[in-house]
Motif scaffolding. Structure first.
Motif, PDB file in Angstrom:
ATOM      1  N   UNK A 118       0.831  -1.213   0.000  1.00 31.56           N
ATOM      2  CA  UNK A 118       0.000   0.000   0.000  1.00 31.56           C
ATOM      3  C   UNK A 118       0.863   1.260   0.000  1.00 31.56           C
ATOM      4  N   UNK A 119       1.953   1.236   0.767  1.00 34.77           N
ATOM      5  CA  UNK A 119       2.847   2.392   0.818  1.00 34.77           C
ATOM      6  C   UNK A 119       3.531   2.589  -0.535  1.00 34.77           C
ATOM      7  N   UNK A 120       3.966   1.500  -1.157  1.00 33.46           N
ATOM      8  CA  UNK A 120       4.589   1.606  -2.486  1.00 33.46           C
ATOM      9  C   UNK A 120       3.586   2.116  -3.508  1.00 33.46           C
ATOM     10  N   UNK A 121       2.322   1.736  -3.377  1.00 33.75           N
ATOM     11  CA  UNK A 121       1.305   2.256  -4.295  1.00 33.75           C
ATOM     12  C   UNK A 121       1.170   3.776  -4.171  1.00 33.75           C
ATOM     13  N   UNK A 122       1.376   4.317  -2.964  1.00 30.10           N
ATOM     14  CA  UNK A 122       1.306   5.765  -2.744  1.00 30.10           C
ATOM     15  C   UNK A 122       2.581   6.497  -3.165  1.00 30.10           C
ATOM     16  N   UNK A 123       3.732   5.945  -2.755  1.00 25.94           N
ATOM     17  CA  UNK A 123       5.000   6.658  -2.906  1.00 25.94           C
ATOM     18  C   UNK A 123       5.865   6.175  -4.061  1.00 25.94           C
ATOM     19  N   UNK A 124       5.524   5.027  -4.644  1.00 22.88           N
ATOM     20  CA  UNK A 124       6.396   4.421  -5.632  1.00 22.88           C
ATOM     21  C   UNK A 124       7.445   3.581  -4.921  1.00 22.88           C
ATOM     22  N   UNK A 125       8.301   2.900  -5.670  1.00 26.33           N
ATOM     23  CA  UNK A 125       9.299   2.046  -5.032  1.00 26.33           C
ATOM     24  C   UNK A 125      10.328   2.871  -4.266  1.00 26.33           C
ATOM     25  N   UNK A 126      10.822   2.336  -3.153  1.00 24.64           N
ATOM     26  CA  UNK A 126      11.825   3.072  -2.378  1.00 24.64           C
ATOM     27  C   UNK A 126      13.165   3.118  -3.103  1.00 24.64           C
ATOM     28  N   UNK A 127      13.955   4.106  -2.759  1.00 28.15           N
ATOM     29  CA  UNK A 127      15.307   4.227  -3.294  1.00 28.15           C
ATOM     30  C   UNK A 127      16.192   3.121  -2.730  1.00 28.15           C
ATOM     31  N   UNK A 128      15.922   2.747  -1.467  1.00 28.78           N
ATOM     32  CA  UNK A 128      16.735   1.743  -0.792  1.00 28.78           C
ATOM     33  C   UNK A 128      15.875   1.040   0.255  1.00 28.78           C
ATOM     34  N   UNK A 129      16.045  -0.274   0.392  1.00 30.42           N
ATOM     35  CA  UNK A 129      15.322  -1.027   1.413  1.00 30.42           C
ATOM     36  C   UNK A 129      16.225  -2.117   1.983  1.00 30.42           C
ATOM     37  N   UNK A 130      16.094  -2.329   3.285  1.00 28.61           N
ATOM     38  CA  UNK A 130      16.837  -3.388   3.972  1.00 28.61           C
ATOM     39  C   UNK A 130      15.811  -4.239   4.709  1.00 28.61           C
ATOM     40  N   UNK A 131      15.845  -5.547   4.469  1.00 23.86           N
ATOM     41  CA  UNK A 131      14.902  -6.431   5.156  1.00 23.86           C
ATOM     42  C   UNK A 131      15.654  -7.359   6.106  1.00 23.86           C
ATOM     43  N   UNK A 132      14.896  -8.057   6.930  1.00 23.69           N
ATOM     44  CA  UNK A 132      15.467  -8.992   7.892  1.00 23.69           C
ATOM     45  C   UNK A 132      16.021  -8.328   9.133  1.00 23.69           C
ATOM     46  N   UNK A 133      15.502  -7.150   9.464  1.00 20.34           N
ATOM     47  CA  UNK A 133      16.010  -6.398  10.617  1.00 20.34           C
ATOM     48  C   UNK A 133      15.413  -6.906  11.924  1.00 20.34           C
ATOM     49  N   UNK A 134      16.232  -6.945  12.981  1.00 22.93           N
ATOM     50  CA  UNK A 134      15.713  -7.335  14.289  1.00 22.93           C
ATOM     51  C   UNK A 134      14.825  -6.232  14.850  1.00 22.93           C
ATOM     52  N   UNK A 135      13.959  -6.448  15.760  1.00 21.59           N
ATOM     53  CA  UNK A 135      13.759  -7.716  16.452  1.00 21.59           C
ATOM     54  C   UNK A 135      12.740  -8.612  15.764  1.00 21.59           C
ATOM     55  N   UNK A 136      12.059  -8.120  14.721  1.00 21.74           N
ATOM     56  CA  UNK A 136      10.928  -8.865  14.167  1.00 21.74           C
ATOM     57  C   UNK A 136      11.087  -9.217  12.694  1.00 21.74           C
TER      58      UNK A 136
END
Length: 88
Positions: free
Chosen positions: A32-50
């Motif tokens: 939903x956020x990407x639909x509003x803002x477009x794709x992010x310039x940078x993203x990091x996944x797998x971050x703690x704690x969740x």
């Protein structure tokens, strides 16, 4: 060096639309956020704690300055909060 040249002579990233940022709400999905803002310039996944994701949208130009918006999503892909500076 490339980013410096781009900032001096052109634009980097997609403009961060203030109308779209006003629509951001905690609990929105990453899609939903990407639909509003477009794709992010940078993203990091797998971050703690969740096992969440941090995504950053950047726009900059020689005459406009640099805008950046970083949003944090939980492991289920839900927006955790909207930073106070995200809304004009």
């Amino acid at each position: 060096m490339v980013m410096v040249a781009a900032l001096l002579f052109g634009c980097v990233g997609r403009r961060i639309d203030p109308v779209a940022t006003q629509q951001l709400q905690p609990g929105m999905t990453y899609a939903e956020v990407i639909a509003l803002l477009g794709p992010p310039y940078h993203a990091i996944s797998g971050l703690p704690p969740d096992d969440g994701t941090s995504a950053t949208w950047v726009h900059g130009g020689a005459f406009t300055g640099v805008q950046a918006l970083t949003l944090r999503f939980d492991g289920d892909g839900k927006l955790l909060r909207v930073p106070a500076g995200a809304r004009p």
